[in-house]
Every structure is written in structure tokens, then in C-alpha cells.
Design a protein around this motif. Sequence first.
Motif, PDB file in Angstrom:
ATOM      1  N   SER A  19     -24.781  27.253 -27.924  1.00 39.52           N
ATOM      2  CA  SER A  19     -25.505  26.578 -29.006  1.00 39.52           C
ATOM      3  C   SER A  19     -26.835  26.026 -28.506  1.00 39.52           C
ATOM      4  N   ASP A  20     -27.757  25.837 -29.433  1.00 42.20           N
ATOM      5  CA  ASP A  20     -29.065  25.281 -29.075  1.00 42.20           C
ATOM      6  C   ASP A  20     -28.924  23.908 -28.422  1.00 42.20           C
ATOM      7  N   SER A  21     -28.041  23.079 -28.970  1.00 47.26           N
ATOM      8  CA  SER A  21     -27.859  21.734 -28.416  1.00 47.26           C
ATOM      9  C   SER A  21     -27.339  21.779 -26.987  1.00 47.26           C
ATOM     10  N   ALA A  22     -26.378  22.657 -26.729  1.00 46.21           N
ATOM     11  CA  ALA A  22     -25.812  22.766 -25.382  1.00 46.21           C
ATOM     12  C   ALA A  22     -26.852  23.272 -24.402  1.00 46.21           C
ATOM     13  N   GLN A  23     -27.640  24.232 -24.809  1.00 47.13           N
ATOM     14  CA  GLN A  23     -28.615  24.823 -23.905  1.00 47.13           C
ATOM     15  C   GLN A  23     -29.851  23.947 -23.707  1.00 47.13           C
ATOM     16  N   SER A  24     -30.094  23.043 -24.617  1.00 48.08           N
ATOM     17  CA  SER A  24     -31.291  22.205 -24.527  1.00 48.08           C
ATOM     18  C   SER A  24     -31.110  21.006 -23.608  1.00 48.08           C
ATOM     19  N   GLY A  25     -29.870  20.742 -23.198  1.00 45.52           N
ATOM     20  CA  GLY A  25     -29.609  19.577 -22.360  1.00 45.52           C
ATOM     21  C   GLY A  25     -29.376  18.310 -23.171  1.00 45.52           C
ATOM     22  N   PHE A  26     -29.148  18.475 -24.465  1.00 44.53           N
ATOM     23  CA  PHE A  26     -28.955  17.306 -25.327  1.00 44.53           C
ATOM     24  C   PHE A  26     -27.751  16.473 -24.893  1.00 44.53           C
TER      25      PHE A  26
END
Length: 50
Positions: A19-26
Motif C-alpha cells: 500500500s502507499d501508506s506502508a511504502q511511504s514510511g507513514f
Amino acid sequence: MSKDDASRIQSAADRHPESDSAQSGFAERAQSAADRSENDDVDTGDDGQR
């Protein structure tokens, strides 16, 4: 942000690592925010001063 909030975000990132959130470091930023929030709670006395 609370530790529970950060934990939910981390769990979601673990379930969906693409997911975008997981990959963004969120999740890491959320944990850091929860740590800062917890430290602020400890440092603040009844009068709101540090």
C-alpha cells in the motif's frame, strides 16, 4: 497521536505492505509522533508548563 493509533497504522501496513501508506514510511512517522506525544504528556505538569 496515541500509541493505539500508531499500532493500528502499523498493523494495517503489515497486512498490506504494497500500500502507499506502508511504502511511504507513514507507519514509522506515526510511531514517532506517538512517542513524542507520550513524552509531552510525561513532561507536562498540572499547570501545563514544562
